[in-house]
Design an enzyme around this catalytic site. Structure first.
Site, PDB file in Angstrom:
ATOM      1  N   THR A  15       3.156   4.011  -0.692  1.00 19.34           N
ATOM      2  CA  THR A  15       1.948   3.579   0.008  1.00 19.34           C
ATOM      3  C   THR A  15       0.862   4.625  -0.151  1.00 19.34           C
ATOM      4  O   THR A  15       1.159   5.814  -0.328  1.00 19.34           O
ATOM      5  CB  THR A  15       2.215   3.326   1.508  1.00 19.34           C
ATOM      6  OG1 THR A  15       1.013   2.864   2.131  1.00 19.34           O
ATOM      7  CG2 THR A  15       2.666   4.583   2.233  1.00 19.34           C
ATOM      8  N   ASN A  74      -1.574   4.258   2.292  1.00 19.36           N
ATOM      9  CA  ASN A  74      -2.124   4.089   3.639  1.00 19.36           C
ATOM     10  C   ASN A  74      -1.684   5.294   4.489  1.00 19.36           C
ATOM     11  O   ASN A  74      -0.508   5.447   4.822  1.00 19.36           O
ATOM     12  CB  ASN A  74      -1.587   2.770   4.222  1.00 19.36           C
ATOM     13  CG  ASN A  74      -2.109   2.492   5.608  1.00 19.36           C
ATOM     14  OD1 ASN A  74      -2.252   3.408   6.409  1.00 19.36           O
ATOM     15  ND2 ASN A  74      -2.382   1.229   5.891  1.00 19.36           N
ATOM     16  N   LYS A  75      -2.667   6.163   4.817  1.00 18.78           N
ATOM     17  CA  LYS A  75      -2.334   7.430   5.488  1.00 18.78           C
ATOM     18  C   LYS A  75      -1.768   7.212   6.893  1.00 18.78           C
ATOM     19  O   LYS A  75      -0.960   8.007   7.374  1.00 18.78           O
ATOM     20  CB  LYS A  75      -3.581   8.325   5.562  1.00 18.78           C
ATOM     21  CG  LYS A  75      -3.984   8.822   4.189  1.00 18.78           C
ATOM     22  CD  LYS A  75      -5.142   9.816   4.242  1.00 18.78           C
ATOM     23  CE  LYS A  75      -5.503  10.199   2.808  1.00 18.78           C
ATOM     24  NZ  LYS A  75      -6.827  10.754   2.631  1.00 18.78           N
ATOM     25  N   ASP A 122       5.848  -3.251   3.581  1.00 24.01           N
ATOM     26  CA  ASP A 122       4.840  -4.309   3.621  1.00 24.01           C
ATOM     27  C   ASP A 122       4.867  -4.882   5.020  1.00 24.01           C
ATOM     28  O   ASP A 122       5.924  -5.194   5.572  1.00 24.01           O
ATOM     29  CB  ASP A 122       5.096  -5.404   2.576  1.00 24.01           C
ATOM     30  CG  ASP A 122       3.802  -6.173   2.312  1.00 24.01           C
ATOM     31  OD1 ASP A 122       2.828  -5.554   1.851  1.00 24.01           O
ATOM     32  OD2 ASP A 122       3.751  -7.383   2.620  1.00 24.01           O
ATOM     33  N   PHE A 175      -4.069   2.268  14.063  1.00 23.15           N
ATOM     34  CA  PHE A 175      -4.915   1.741  12.988  1.00 23.15           C
ATOM     35  C   PHE A 175      -4.861   0.220  13.011  1.00 23.15           C
ATOM     36  O   PHE A 175      -4.151  -0.384  13.818  1.00 23.15           O
ATOM     37  CB  PHE A 175      -4.463   2.281  11.623  1.00 23.15           C
ATOM     38  CG  PHE A 175      -3.141   1.758  11.128  1.00 23.15           C
ATOM     39  CD1 PHE A 175      -1.946   2.241  11.637  1.00 23.15           C
ATOM     40  CD2 PHE A 175      -3.077   0.775  10.141  1.00 23.15           C
ATOM     41  CE1 PHE A 175      -0.717   1.768  11.178  1.00 23.15           C
ATOM     42  CE2 PHE A 175      -1.857   0.296   9.669  1.00 23.15           C
ATOM     43  CZ  PHE A 175      -0.680   0.799  10.195  1.00 23.15           C
ATOM     44  N   GLY A 176      -5.620  -0.377  12.113  1.00 20.91           N
ATOM     45  CA  GLY A 176      -5.534  -1.829  11.930  1.00 20.91           C
ATOM     46  C   GLY A 176      -5.791  -2.617  13.213  1.00 20.91           C
ATOM     47  O   GLY A 176      -6.781  -2.405  13.914  1.00 20.91           O
ATOM     48  N   HIS A 201       7.229  -2.582  14.975  1.00 20.03           N
ATOM     49  CA  HIS A 201       7.858  -3.228  13.820  1.00 20.03           C
ATOM     50  C   HIS A 201       8.304  -2.184  12.793  1.00 20.03           C
ATOM     51  O   HIS A 201       9.391  -2.233  12.251  1.00 20.03           O
ATOM     52  CB  HIS A 201       6.857  -4.207  13.198  1.00 20.03           C
ATOM     53  CG  HIS A 201       5.492  -3.624  12.961  1.00 20.03           C
ATOM     54  ND1 HIS A 201       4.811  -2.911  13.929  1.00 20.03           N
ATOM     55  CD2 HIS A 201       4.688  -3.596  11.862  1.00 20.03           C
ATOM     56  CE1 HIS A 201       3.659  -2.487  13.438  1.00 20.03           C
ATOM     57  NE2 HIS A 201       3.556  -2.896  12.182  1.00 20.03           N
ATOM     58  N   ARG A 202       7.450  -1.176  12.539  1.00 21.04           N
ATOM     59  CA  ARG A 202       7.757  -0.138  11.552  1.00 21.04           C
ATOM     60  C   ARG A 202       8.902   0.759  12.066  1.00 21.04           C
ATOM     61  O   ARG A 202       9.809   1.098  11.330  1.00 21.04           O
ATOM     62  CB  ARG A 202       6.489   0.689  11.284  1.00 21.04           C
ATOM     63  CG  ARG A 202       6.611   1.720  10.179  1.00 21.04           C
ATOM     64  CD  ARG A 202       5.241   2.170   9.691  1.00 21.04           C
ATOM     65  NE  ARG A 202       4.519   1.052   9.104  1.00 21.04           N
ATOM     66  CZ  ARG A 202       3.514   0.408   9.704  1.00 21.04           C
ATOM     67  NH1 ARG A 202       3.048   0.806  10.879  1.00 21.04           N
ATOM     68  NH2 ARG A 202       2.951  -0.625   9.123  1.00 21.04           N
TER      69      ARG A 202
END
Ligand code: ITT
Length: 197
Positions: A7, A9-10, A69, A150-151, A178-179
Site C-alpha cells: 500500500t 496509503n500512509k 483492500d 482518515f477516510g 475491520h483492519r
C-alpha cells in the site's frame, strides 16, 4: 521475516504497523519501491483487489507481500461505495469530497446502517496468495465529528459506541476496526509464516 505491505496509503500503514507491533517482522511498504507502478484495482470484490495488490508486489520484489483492500458498505445505498470507496467522489481521491457525497446520498434517509470491511491478502514470493477478512458494523451519522483517522472515520460510529472512529484514540479504533480484526485473524492463520526468519 521481511514483509512488504502493498500500500501507499500512509494511514493504513500506520494502523498496520501499530497492530502488528511486537511481531518479529521487518515491515516495508510500496512507498519503498517508487519505481513499481500503482496496481489498477479493477476487481469486483475486496478479495480480488487485495490478492491482485499482494501478488503484484510479491512478483515485483521477490518478497512476501501483504495487501489491504477495504471500504465502506452502506445498506441504504445497496452496499455502495464498497470497492469504489477510495474514489467515490471521483479523481483525484479526496476524503472531504467522499464524505460530502456520502452525506448528500443519505440526506433524509432513516436507515443509516453501514459496515467497514477489510480483506488482507498474503502472497509468497512466487505469487501464491491467501486471504483473511474483518468487518466492523456501525452507522453513518449526519455530520462530521472528530479529526483522527482518515477516510470516512468522521462519519462512522461503530455499534455499541457513541464516538466516531475519528474521535477515538488510535488504539481504540484498531482494537475493534475491520483492519484490526482482519490482522488479528492474520496473526492466527499465518502465525507459522510470520515467525519465519
Ligand atoms: P491502497 O490501495 O494503496 O492500499 P487505497 O486508499 O486506495 O490505498 P483501498 O483501495 O483499499 O485503498 O480503498 C480504501 C478506501 O476505503 C479508503 O480510501 C477510505 O476511503 C475507505 N476506508 C478503508 N478503511 C478505512 C478506515 O479505517 N477508515 C476510514 N475509511 C476507510
Amino acid at each position: 521475516m521481511k514483509l512488504i505491505v502493498a500500500t501507499r496509503n500512509k494511514h493504513k500503514l500506520e494502523e498496520i504497523h501499530a497492530i502488528l507491533a511486537g511481531l518479529d517482522v521487518e515491515l516495508h511498504s510500496a512507498l519503498d519501491f517508487p519505481e513499481i507502478p500503482d496496481v489498477v484495482e479493477d476487481g469486483d470484490t475486496f478479495e480480488a483487489n487485495a490478492i491482485k495488490k499482494a501478488v503484484t508486489l510479491a512478483h515485483a520484489t521477490g518478497c512476501w507481500a501483504l495487501a489491504d483492500d477495504s471500504g465502506l458498505e452502506v445498506d441504504a445505498l445497496g452496499g455502495a461505495p464498497g470497492v469504489f470507496s477510495a474514489r467515490y467522489a471521483g479523481e483525484p481521491v479526496s476524503y472531504p469530497a467522499n464524505n460530502a457525497k456520502l452525506l448528500r446520498e443519505l440526506a433524509g434517509q432513516q436507515n443509516r446502517r453501514a459496515r467497514f470491511r477489510c480483506v488482507m491478502a498474503l502472497s509468497d514470493p512466487t505469487g501464491r496468495a491467501e486471504t483473511v477478512d474483518g468487518r466492523c458494523e456501525g452507522r453513518i451519522i449526519e455530520e462530521l465529528r472528530g479529526a483522527a483517522g482518515f477516510g470516512y472515520d468522521p462519519l462512522f460510529v461503530p455499534e455499541g459506541f457513541t464516538q466516531t472512529f475519528a474521535e477515538m484514540p488510535a488504539a481504540e479504533k484498531n482494537a475493534i476496526s475491520h483492519r484490526g480484526r482482519a490482522l488479528q485473524a492474520a496473526r492466527q492463520k499465518w502465525d507459522h509464516i510470520l515467525k519465519k526468519s
